[in-house]
Design an enzyme around this catalytic site. Structure first.
Site, PDB file in Angstrom:
ATOM      1  N   CYS A  56      -7.997   5.761  -3.884  1.00 33.21           N
ATOM      2  CA  CYS A  56      -7.026   5.210  -4.204  1.00 33.21           C
ATOM      3  C   CYS A  56      -5.887   6.235  -4.379  1.00 33.21           C
ATOM      4  O   CYS A  56      -6.500   7.316  -5.020  1.00 33.21           O
ATOM      5  CB  CYS A  56      -7.248   4.295  -5.161  1.00 33.21           C
ATOM      6  SG  CYS A  56      -7.431   4.704  -6.726  1.00 33.21           S
ATOM      7  N   HIS A 110     -10.944  13.073 -13.962  1.00 27.21           N
ATOM      8  CA  HIS A 110     -10.229  13.082 -12.623  1.00 27.21           C
ATOM      9  C   HIS A 110      -9.099  13.907 -12.923  1.00 27.21           C
ATOM     10  O   HIS A 110      -8.171  13.757 -13.180  1.00 27.21           O
ATOM     11  CB  HIS A 110      -9.619  11.582 -12.684  1.00 27.21           C
ATOM     12  CG  HIS A 110      -8.979  11.340 -11.304  1.00 27.21           C
ATOM     13  ND1 HIS A 110      -8.862  12.246 -10.285  1.00 27.21           N
ATOM     14  CD2 HIS A 110      -7.934  10.477 -11.017  1.00 27.21           C
ATOM     15  CE1 HIS A 110      -7.926  11.895  -9.517  1.00 27.21           C
ATOM     16  NE2 HIS A 110      -7.369  10.567  -9.967  1.00 27.21           N
ATOM     17  N   CYS A 120      -3.550  11.541  -6.190  1.00 26.30           N
ATOM     18  CA  CYS A 120      -4.584  11.658  -6.704  1.00 26.30           C
ATOM     19  C   CYS A 120      -5.636  11.995  -5.371  1.00 26.30           C
ATOM     20  O   CYS A 120      -6.619  12.497  -5.517  1.00 26.30           O
ATOM     21  CB  CYS A 120      -5.384  10.139  -7.026  1.00 26.30           C
ATOM     22  SG  CYS A 120      -4.591   9.708  -8.584  1.00 26.30           S
TER      23      CYS A 120
END
Length: 403
Positions: A389, A359, A91
């Protein structure tokens, strides 16, 4: 060391990552090339103007496989002498691309880079590339592997976050995102996506649900309860790692977790000589970058220790930061960050986040840095921190200062 400056930051709108999403017809390489063309045109970059294109994308398979960065350069209007580097830190891939570019410049390896990332989650399914930590039993057993949604629920259980608190954060994210769009706060950085005929496909984040309220979210079923409690029973694995917990409280669902979307983003990073040579004015200096490894079971707590690290390395305190962008992978991630640093929620994700707008894995890190910079300029603030994160237990962070 040489200063690394942000000269420009752009992103596409985020489309729903489904077959009926507006960007579904666009390939990863085409969306990437489009955003690279926008950076080139907005900054009058001719010839071999940048050292490299560093591009994050997480699911590196199929049309997102190979070295997507190089493919995007070749499809774009950039000079073919510019190479490309595809990277994957899950991510944080887009942020890591920016941080890597900045640190290359700071170390003297080139004057300028384009850095960012892409993810077409509606075309290339998350997890379709496989992962040893999930499929290799020798590693999965050693790390007490559980899926990210279970990890988010472990955070909620460990740190005492209720479903009501998570839902309230989600409702506020939706409200802030809708207000930001209505006020035109994203206009400076948004690059509309067009088709081959120049017709606009998407010019606004389409995942937002501005009418979301607490009652709407209360009706949603916890998304990870069955996989935790029934089959395959990941709660039992989590409780082996965290035996002090009686049970896992499953509070996360589609409404308080990040949306699956398509999107891309890019930043133009360069030193002072590059700016002077191209007649560009720097918008911000990248003051510090950091990454860290964390517990792979709870997995998503990385923003806390990586923020501690970047502040320590920079000789700063949390009070020195004016605004924060903490990726809303799940509501509990942001709640834990605010709890750990006693940060005013009014300073975190002030224009909404991934719960409201989605996202796009490989792009999000670059998106939130650009969003942070735009808002710092709008408010006249000097210093901001962006952090995410990361799957399998990591965290990444960037501190920027306006110049």
């Amino acid at each position: 060391m040489t200063d690394a400056f942000i000269y420009d930051a752009v992103r596409t709108p985020r489309g729903k990552g489904r077959p009926d999403g507006s960007l579904h017809e666009v390939t990863s390489v085409a969306l990437s090339a489009g955003i690279l063309n926008a950076v080139k045109a907005r900054n009058n970059l001719d010839g071999h103007a940048v050292e490299d294109v560093i591009w994050g994308n997480v699911t590196q398979v199929g049309e997102q496989g190979g070295c997507l960065a190089r493919s995007a350069v070749l499809l774009s209007d950039l000079d073919e002498r510019i190479p490309g580097l595809a990277i994957n830190r899950f991510c944080a891939s887009g942020m890591e691309a920016v941080n890597l570019a900045a640190n290359q410049i700071r170390g003297g390896a080139g004057q300028a880079y384009i850095a960012g990332g892409v993810e077409m989650m509606g075309r290339v399914a998350m997890g379709s590339d496989g992962a040893a930590i999930a499929v290799d039993p020798t590693l999965a057993m050693k790390t007490y592997f559980v899926p990210q949604g279970i990890s988010a629920d472990i955070i909620a259980t460990e740190y005492g976050f209720s479903r009501e608190a998570a839902d309230a954060l989600a409702v506020e994210s939706q409200r802030r995102a809708a207000a930001a769009w209505d006020a035109g706060r994203f206009a400076k950085s948004i690059v509309p996506v067009t088709d081959r005929n120049g017709l606009t496909i998407l010019d606004r984040d389409e995942y937002i649900r501005p009418g979301t309220d607490m009652a709407t979210l209360a009706a949603l079923k916890p998304a990870f309860r069955d996989m935790g409690e029934v089959m395959p029973g990941f709660d039992k694995i989590a409780l082996m790692k965290y035996p002090h917990l009686e049970r896992i409280s499953h509070i996360h669902h589609a409404g308080n977790s990040s949306g699956i979307v398509d999107g891309a983003a890019a930043l133009l990073i360069g030193n002072a000589d590059f700016g002077r040579a191209h007649g560009l004015t720097p918008r911000a200096r990248i003051r510090a970058t950091a990454k860290i490894g964390t517990d792979p079971t709870i997995m998503l707590t990385g923003p806390v220790p990586v923020t501690e690290k970047i502040l320590r390395d920079s000789g700063m305190t949390i009070a020195d930061i004016d605004l924060f962008e903490v990726n809303e992978a799940f509501a509990a991630v942001v709640l834990r960050f605010q709890q750990a640093f006693d940060v005013d929620p009014a300073l975190v994700n002030v224009n909404g986040g991934a719960i409201a707008m989605g996202h796009p894995l490989g792009a999000t890190g670059a998106i939130i840095i650009g969003t942070l910079l735009d808002e710092m300029e709008r408010r006249g603030k000097s210093t901001g921190l962006a952090t995410l994160c990361i799957a399998s237990g990591m965290g990444a962070a960037t501190i920027i200062e306006r110049v």
